[in-house]
Scaffold this motif. Sequence first.
Motif, PDB file in Angstrom:
ATOM      1  N   ALA A  85     -47.040   8.151 -64.557  1.00 15.50           N
ATOM      2  CA  ALA A  85     -46.551   6.951 -65.219  1.00 15.50           C
ATOM      3  C   ALA A  85     -45.413   6.280 -64.481  1.00 15.50           C
ATOM      4  O   ALA A  85     -45.196   5.088 -64.633  1.00 15.50           O
ATOM      5  CB  ALA A  85     -46.118   7.289 -66.644  1.00 15.50           C
ATOM      6  N   VAL A  86     -44.674   7.012 -63.677  1.00 13.75           N
ATOM      7  CA  VAL A  86     -43.553   6.386 -62.981  1.00 13.75           C
ATOM      8  C   VAL A  86     -43.765   6.400 -61.480  1.00 13.75           C
ATOM      9  O   VAL A  86     -43.845   5.359 -60.847  1.00 13.75           O
ATOM     10  CB  VAL A  86     -42.219   7.053 -63.360  1.00 13.75           C
ATOM     11  CG1 VAL A  86     -41.081   6.419 -62.607  1.00 13.75           C
ATOM     12  CG2 VAL A  86     -42.002   6.909 -64.848  1.00 13.75           C
ATOM     13  N   ALA A  87     -43.896   7.582 -60.901  1.00 14.64           N
ATOM     14  CA  ALA A  87     -44.072   7.655 -59.447  1.00 14.64           C
ATOM     15  C   ALA A  87     -45.373   6.964 -59.035  1.00 14.64           C
ATOM     16  O   ALA A  87     -45.408   6.253 -58.028  1.00 14.64           O
ATOM     17  CB  ALA A  87     -44.049   9.104 -58.989  1.00 14.64           C
ATOM     18  N   GLY A  88     -46.430   7.150 -59.822  1.00 13.04           N
ATOM     19  CA  GLY A  88     -47.703   6.504 -59.498  1.00 13.04           C
ATOM     20  C   GLY A  88     -47.602   4.998 -59.530  1.00 13.04           C
ATOM     21  O   GLY A  88     -48.037   4.319 -58.599  1.00 13.04           O
ATOM     22  N   VAL A  89     -47.037   4.469 -60.605  1.00  9.28           N
ATOM     23  CA  VAL A  89     -46.894   3.011 -60.714  1.00  9.28           C
ATOM     24  C   VAL A  89     -46.065   2.484 -59.557  1.00  9.28           C
ATOM     25  O   VAL A  89     -46.477   1.549 -58.848  1.00  9.28           O
ATOM     26  CB  VAL A  89     -46.246   2.601 -62.062  1.00  9.28           C
ATOM     27  CG1 VAL A  89     -45.966   1.101 -62.092  1.00  9.28           C
ATOM     28  CG2 VAL A  89     -47.113   2.993 -63.234  1.00  9.28           C
ATOM     29  N   PRO A 141     -35.328   9.411 -67.565  1.00  9.47           N
ATOM     30  CA  PRO A 141     -34.972   9.833 -66.215  1.00  9.47           C
ATOM     31  C   PRO A 141     -36.108  10.483 -65.447  1.00  9.47           C
ATOM     32  O   PRO A 141     -36.235  10.305 -64.252  1.00  9.47           O
ATOM     33  CB  PRO A 141     -33.840  10.864 -66.420  1.00  9.47           C
ATOM     34  CG  PRO A 141     -33.265  10.526 -67.738  1.00  9.47           C
ATOM     35  CD  PRO A 141     -34.413  10.004 -68.551  1.00  9.47           C
ATOM     36  N   GLY A 142     -36.975  11.198 -66.121  1.00 15.57           N
ATOM     37  CA  GLY A 142     -38.099  11.841 -65.438  1.00 15.57           C
ATOM     38  C   GLY A 142     -39.293  10.929 -65.359  1.00 15.57           C
ATOM     39  O   GLY A 142     -40.223  11.161 -64.639  1.00 15.57           O
ATOM     40  N   GLY A 143     -39.247   9.889 -66.111  1.00 17.70           N
ATOM     41  CA  GLY A 143     -40.396   9.032 -66.161  1.00 17.70           C
ATOM     42  C   GLY A 143     -40.037   7.624 -66.105  1.00 17.70           C
ATOM     43  O   GLY A 143     -39.347   7.014 -65.473  1.00 17.70           O
ATOM     44  N   ARG A 162     -35.238   4.550 -55.104  1.00 10.94           N
ATOM     45  CA  ARG A 162     -35.051   3.823 -56.362  1.00 10.94           C
ATOM     46  C   ARG A 162     -35.114   4.760 -57.558  1.00 10.94           C
ATOM     47  O   ARG A 162     -34.273   4.725 -58.450  1.00 10.94           O
ATOM     48  CB  ARG A 162     -36.119   2.742 -56.483  1.00 10.94           C
ATOM     49  CG  ARG A 162     -36.043   1.958 -57.765  1.00 10.94           C
ATOM     50  CD  ARG A 162     -37.194   0.940 -57.821  1.00 10.94           C
ATOM     51  NE  ARG A 162     -37.163   0.223 -59.059  1.00 10.94           N
ATOM     52  CZ  ARG A 162     -37.768   0.620 -60.169  1.00 10.94           C
ATOM     53  NH1 ARG A 162     -38.455   1.737 -60.202  1.00 10.94           N
ATOM     54  NH2 ARG A 162     -37.698  -0.096 -61.266  1.00 10.94           N
ATOM     55  N   MET A 163     -36.137   5.620 -57.581  1.00 14.77           N
ATOM     56  CA  MET A 163     -36.304   6.524 -58.725  1.00 14.77           C
ATOM     57  C   MET A 163     -35.179   7.549 -58.801  1.00 14.77           C
ATOM     58  O   MET A 163     -34.677   7.837 -59.887  1.00 14.77           O
ATOM     59  CB  MET A 163     -37.657   7.237 -58.649  1.00 14.77           C
ATOM     60  CG  MET A 163     -38.791   6.316 -58.976  1.00 14.77           C
ATOM     61  SD  MET A 163     -40.448   7.060 -59.045  1.00 14.77           S
ATOM     62  CE  MET A 163     -40.289   8.654 -58.377  1.00 14.77           C
ATOM     63  N   ALA A 164     -34.793   8.104 -57.662  1.00 11.05           N
ATOM     64  CA  ALA A 164     -33.722   9.109 -57.667  1.00 11.05           C
ATOM     65  C   ALA A 164     -32.412   8.484 -58.134  1.00 11.05           C
ATOM     66  O   ALA A 164     -31.708   9.050 -58.972  1.00 11.05           O
ATOM     67  CB  ALA A 164     -33.554   9.722 -56.279  1.00 11.05           C
ATOM     68  N   GLY A 165     -32.091   7.314 -57.616  1.00 13.16           N
ATOM     69  CA  GLY A 165     -30.854   6.645 -58.016  1.00 13.16           C
ATOM     70  C   GLY A 165     -30.847   6.304 -59.500  1.00 13.16           C
ATOM     71  O   GLY A 165     -29.877   6.594 -60.214  1.00 13.16           O
TER      72      GLY A 165
END
Length: 185
Positions: free
Chosen positions: A77-81, A183-185, A40-43
Amino acid sequence: MRYAGLALAFMSSSCFAFSGPMAKYLITAGLTPFEAVWARMAGAGLLLVAVLAVTRPRALRISRSRLPFFGLYAVMAVAGVQSLYFVAITRLPVGIALLLVYMAPVMVVAWVRLVRKVRLAPAAYVGAVVAVVGLGIVAEVWQEVRLDALGLVLGLLAGACSAGYFLMNDSFGADVDPLGSSPGG
Protein backbone atom coordinates in the motif's frame (compact mmCIF):
# COMPACT_ATOMS: atom_id res chain seq x y z
CA MET A 1 -13.32 16.51 14.45
CA ARG A 2 -14.94 16.10 11.03
CA TYR A 3 -13.03 19.08 9.69
CA ALA A 4 -9.76 17.79 11.14
CA GLY A 5 -10.14 14.62 9.05
CA LEU A 6 -10.91 16.67 5.96
CA ALA A 7 -7.88 18.87 6.62
CA LEU A 8 -5.65 15.79 7.03
CA ALA A 9 -7.00 14.29 3.79
CA PHE A 10 -6.38 17.55 1.93
CA MET A 11 -2.87 17.84 3.35
CA SER A 12 -2.11 14.22 2.48
CA SER A 13 -3.29 14.62 -1.13
CA SER A 14 -1.34 17.83 -1.50
CA CYS A 15 1.85 16.20 -0.21
CA PHE A 16 1.38 13.25 -2.56
CA ALA A 17 0.75 15.54 -5.53
CA PHE A 18 3.86 17.55 -4.65
CA SER A 19 5.94 14.36 -4.42
CA GLY A 20 5.78 13.76 -8.19
CA PRO A 21 7.49 16.97 -9.30
CA MET A 22 9.92 16.71 -6.36
CA ALA A 23 10.75 13.10 -7.24
CA LYS A 24 11.28 14.06 -10.87
CA TYR A 25 13.76 16.70 -9.67
CA LEU A 26 15.58 14.22 -7.40
CA ILE A 27 15.73 11.63 -10.17
CA THR A 28 17.08 14.21 -12.62
CA ALA A 29 19.68 15.13 -9.99
CA GLY A 30 20.93 11.52 -9.99
CA LEU A 31 18.90 9.53 -7.47
CA THR A 32 17.19 6.40 -8.70
CA PRO A 33 13.39 6.29 -8.34
CA PHE A 34 13.75 3.73 -5.55
CA GLU A 35 16.29 5.87 -3.67
CA ALA A 36 13.89 8.82 -3.90
CA VAL A 37 11.01 6.64 -2.61
CA TRP A 38 12.97 5.21 0.30
CA ALA A 39 14.38 8.59 1.30
CA ARG A 40 10.87 10.03 1.30
CA MET A 41 9.30 7.12 3.17
CA ALA A 42 12.08 6.86 5.76
CA GLY A 43 12.02 10.59 6.46
CA ALA A 44 8.23 10.77 6.72
CA GLY A 45 8.02 7.58 8.79
CA LEU A 46 10.68 8.67 11.27
CA LEU A 47 9.10 12.11 11.63
CA LEU A 48 5.66 10.64 12.25
CA VAL A 49 6.98 8.06 14.75
CA ALA A 50 8.78 10.82 16.66
CA VAL A 51 5.67 13.02 16.75
CA LEU A 52 3.43 10.12 17.81
CA ALA A 53 5.92 8.89 20.44
CA VAL A 54 5.62 12.30 22.11
CA THR A 55 1.97 13.16 21.52
CA ARG A 56 0.18 9.81 21.26
CA PRO A 57 2.38 6.82 22.22
CA ARG A 58 -0.55 4.39 22.41
CA ALA A 59 -1.09 4.87 18.68
CA LEU A 60 2.17 3.03 18.01
CA ARG A 61 1.05 -0.20 19.72
CA ILE A 62 0.22 -2.99 17.29
CA SER A 63 -0.53 -6.54 18.42
CA ARG A 64 1.90 -9.23 17.32
CA SER A 65 -0.84 -11.08 15.44
CA ARG A 66 -1.39 -8.02 13.20
CA LEU A 67 2.29 -7.62 12.21
CA PRO A 68 2.04 -9.71 8.98
CA PHE A 69 -0.95 -7.62 7.89
CA PHE A 70 0.95 -4.39 8.55
CA GLY A 71 4.01 -5.75 6.76
CA LEU A 72 1.92 -6.40 3.66
CA TYR A 73 0.21 -3.03 4.14
CA ALA A 74 3.55 -1.22 4.22
CA VAL A 75 5.00 -3.08 1.24
CA MET A 76 2.00 -2.99 -1.07
CA ALA A 77 0.00 0.00 0.00
CA VAL A 78 2.86 2.42 0.51
CA ALA A 79 6.14 1.19 -0.94
CA GLY A 80 4.32 -0.30 -3.94
CA VAL A 81 2.37 2.85 -4.71
CA GLN A 82 5.36 5.14 -4.27
CA SER A 83 7.94 2.96 -6.04
CA LEU A 84 5.76 2.19 -9.03
CA TYR A 85 4.62 5.81 -9.30
CA PHE A 86 8.16 7.19 -9.11
CA VAL A 87 9.36 4.79 -11.81
CA ALA A 88 6.30 5.63 -13.92
CA ILE A 89 7.13 9.35 -13.83
CA THR A 90 10.53 8.58 -15.36
CA ARG A 91 8.65 7.25 -18.39
CA LEU A 92 5.51 9.42 -18.42
CA PRO A 93 4.58 13.03 -17.76
CA VAL A 94 3.77 13.56 -14.06
CA GLY A 95 0.12 14.44 -14.80
CA ILE A 96 -0.49 11.20 -16.71
CA ALA A 97 1.23 9.09 -14.03
CA LEU A 98 -0.77 10.83 -11.31
CA LEU A 99 -3.99 10.23 -13.21
CA LEU A 100 -3.18 6.51 -13.40
CA VAL A 101 -2.55 6.33 -9.65
CA TYR A 102 -5.80 8.16 -9.02
CA MET A 103 -7.66 5.48 -10.96
CA ALA A 104 -7.70 3.80 -7.53
CA PRO A 105 -11.26 4.94 -6.69
CA VAL A 106 -12.52 3.37 -9.91
CA MET A 107 -10.61 0.17 -9.08
CA VAL A 108 -12.04 0.11 -5.55
CA VAL A 109 -15.58 0.55 -6.86
CA ALA A 110 -15.00 -2.21 -9.43
CA TRP A 111 -13.50 -4.55 -6.76
CA VAL A 112 -16.33 -3.96 -4.29
CA ARG A 113 -18.96 -4.49 -6.98
CA LEU A 114 -17.42 -7.40 -8.92
CA VAL A 115 -15.42 -9.31 -6.27
CA ARG A 116 -17.27 -8.57 -3.05
CA LYS A 117 -20.57 -8.48 -4.96
CA VAL A 118 -21.83 -5.48 -3.02
CA ARG A 119 -24.43 -3.29 -4.67
CA LEU A 120 -23.28 0.28 -4.54
CA ALA A 121 -25.22 3.48 -4.70
CA PRO A 122 -25.01 5.26 -8.05
CA ALA A 123 -23.17 8.07 -6.26
CA ALA A 124 -20.19 5.73 -5.74
CA TYR A 125 -19.80 5.24 -9.49
CA VAL A 126 -20.33 8.91 -10.22
CA GLY A 127 -17.88 9.93 -7.50
CA ALA A 128 -15.14 7.62 -8.81
CA VAL A 129 -15.51 8.92 -12.36
CA VAL A 130 -15.73 12.56 -11.28
CA ALA A 131 -12.53 12.15 -9.23
CA VAL A 132 -10.60 10.84 -12.24
CA VAL A 133 -12.05 13.36 -14.70
CA GLY A 134 -11.42 16.20 -12.25
CA LEU A 135 -7.81 15.19 -11.78
CA GLY A 136 -7.39 14.91 -15.54
CA ILE A 137 -8.64 18.48 -15.92
CA VAL A 138 -6.51 19.84 -13.08
CA ALA A 139 -3.40 18.01 -14.34
CA GLU A 140 -4.18 19.09 -17.92
CA VAL A 141 -3.25 15.64 -19.15
CA TRP A 142 -3.87 16.65 -22.76
CA GLN A 143 -0.87 19.02 -22.60
CA GLU A 144 1.74 16.25 -22.61
CA VAL A 145 0.57 13.32 -24.66
CA ARG A 146 3.76 11.26 -24.49
CA LEU A 147 2.86 7.70 -23.62
CA ASP A 148 5.09 4.74 -22.89
CA ALA A 149 3.67 1.21 -22.57
CA LEU A 150 5.82 0.25 -19.56
CA GLY A 151 5.08 3.60 -17.91
CA LEU A 152 1.34 3.02 -18.38
CA VAL A 153 1.56 -0.48 -16.86
CA LEU A 154 3.62 0.81 -13.91
CA GLY A 155 1.19 3.70 -13.36
CA LEU A 156 -1.79 1.34 -13.39
CA LEU A 157 0.00 -1.03 -10.98
CA ALA A 158 0.61 1.96 -8.69
CA GLY A 159 -3.12 2.67 -8.92
CA ALA A 160 -3.88 -0.97 -8.06
CA CYS A 161 -1.59 -0.75 -5.02
CA SER A 162 -3.35 2.46 -4.01
CA ALA A 163 -6.71 0.69 -4.35
CA GLY A 164 -5.27 -2.09 -2.18
CA TYR A 165 -4.38 0.55 0.39
CA PHE A 166 -8.01 1.69 0.57
CA LEU A 167 -9.35 -1.86 0.64
CA MET A 168 -6.88 -2.90 3.36
CA ASN A 169 -7.92 0.10 5.47
CA ASP A 170 -11.34 -1.50 5.57
CA SER A 171 -9.77 -4.35 7.60
CA PHE A 172 -8.61 -2.12 10.44
CA GLY A 173 -10.49 -2.72 13.62
CA ALA A 174 -10.98 -0.70 16.76
CA ASP A 175 -7.65 -2.09 18.01
CA VAL A 176 -5.71 -0.09 15.40
CA ASP A 177 -5.15 3.63 15.67
CA PRO A 178 -5.19 5.07 12.13
CA LEU A 179 -2.30 7.42 12.91
CA GLY A 180 -0.27 4.55 14.33
CA SER A 181 -0.54 2.64 11.07
CA SER A 182 0.77 5.59 9.05
CA PRO A 183 4.53 5.33 9.72
CA GLY A 184 4.71 1.79 8.37
CA GLY A 185 2.24 2.41 5.68
